[in-house]
Write a protein that holds these residues in place. Structure first.
Motif, PDB file in Angstrom:
ATOM      1  N   THR A 140       0.863  -1.181   0.000  1.00  0.00           N
ATOM      2  CA  THR A 140       0.000   0.000   0.000  1.00  0.00           C
ATOM      3  C   THR A 140       0.896   1.226   0.000  1.00  0.00           C
ATOM      4  N   GLU A 171       2.812   2.575   3.109  1.00  0.00           N
ATOM      5  CA  GLU A 171       1.860   2.841   4.189  1.00  0.00           C
ATOM      6  C   GLU A 171       1.881   1.750   5.251  1.00  0.00           C
ATOM      7  N   THR A 172       2.228   0.534   4.855  1.00  0.00           N
ATOM      8  CA  THR A 172       2.275  -0.571   5.809  1.00  0.00           C
ATOM      9  C   THR A 172       3.718  -1.053   5.919  1.00  0.00           C
TER      10      THR A 172
END
Length: 193
Positions: A140, A171-172
């Motif tokens: 992500t 994002e992760t």
């Protein structure tokens, strides 16, 4: 993906030096405008320093050329087909230029991109009117304008105007693998390296 070779670094340096000279800029003046150290720029032009994505974008922004003007498309070997392209690394991003398309005044660059987790990479503004299109295959991504970043999950895509500073982050906690297309329009037809 292989690491930058000495031949790649030398070719990037030769292109930076040629573009700087064509614009009548001294090494000191370009270094100051790009916000990079004079020793860094000198080493880059001499081919003794491996260029980073951040440094190359800072320089190309001041030379008013797309990043592809300094890089080469993935080469083709008649016996093996397309050879893996050179990879340039930044704080969070590793990018490989796969192809450059020039249509009149429009240059479109296609990159294979990897965004590593735990870091944020800020890219300086590209030339006026530049637009980026990111398609995420795994992970992500959090990308785009600093004041309104876009979160793109695996299988998703988004675009943003990149003539302002923008960011790339995972994002992760996993790597993001994606393709990035950058489109630039120049006032005159771009030159091929």
């Amino acid at each position: 993906m292989r690491e930058n070779s000495a031949a790649f670094a030398a070719e990037v340096g030769r292109r930076v030096r040629r573009l700087r000279a064509e614009r009548g800029l001294s090494l000191s003046e370009l270094a100051l405008r790009a916000g990079v150290g004079k020793a860094t720029l000198s080493g880059l032009e001499a081919g003794t320093r491996n260029p980073t994505v951040e440094t190359l974008y800072a320089i190309t922004a001041q030379l008013d050329v797309p990043l592809a003007a300094l890089l080469t498309d993935a080469p083709t070997d008649p016996a093996r087909g397309t050879v893996p392209p050179e990879v340039v690394h930044g704080d969070a991003v590793s990018a490989a230029l796969l192809e450059t398309f020039v249509d009149g005044r429009v240059t479109t660059e296609l990159y294979r991109l990897r965004i590593r987790p735990g870091r944020v990479q800020i890219s300086p503004a590209h030339p006026l009117g530049a637009v980026e299109f990111l398609t995420v295959f795994t992970g992500t991504a959090k990308v785009g304008p600093l004041d309104r970043p876009i979160v793109i999950p695996a299988g998703g895509h988004a675009s943003w105007v990149s003539d302002m500073p923008h960011m790339y982050a995972a994002e992760t906690g996993e790597d993001v693998h994606a393709s990035l297309v950058i489109r630039h329009t120049s006032p005159t037809p771009p030159e091929r390296p």
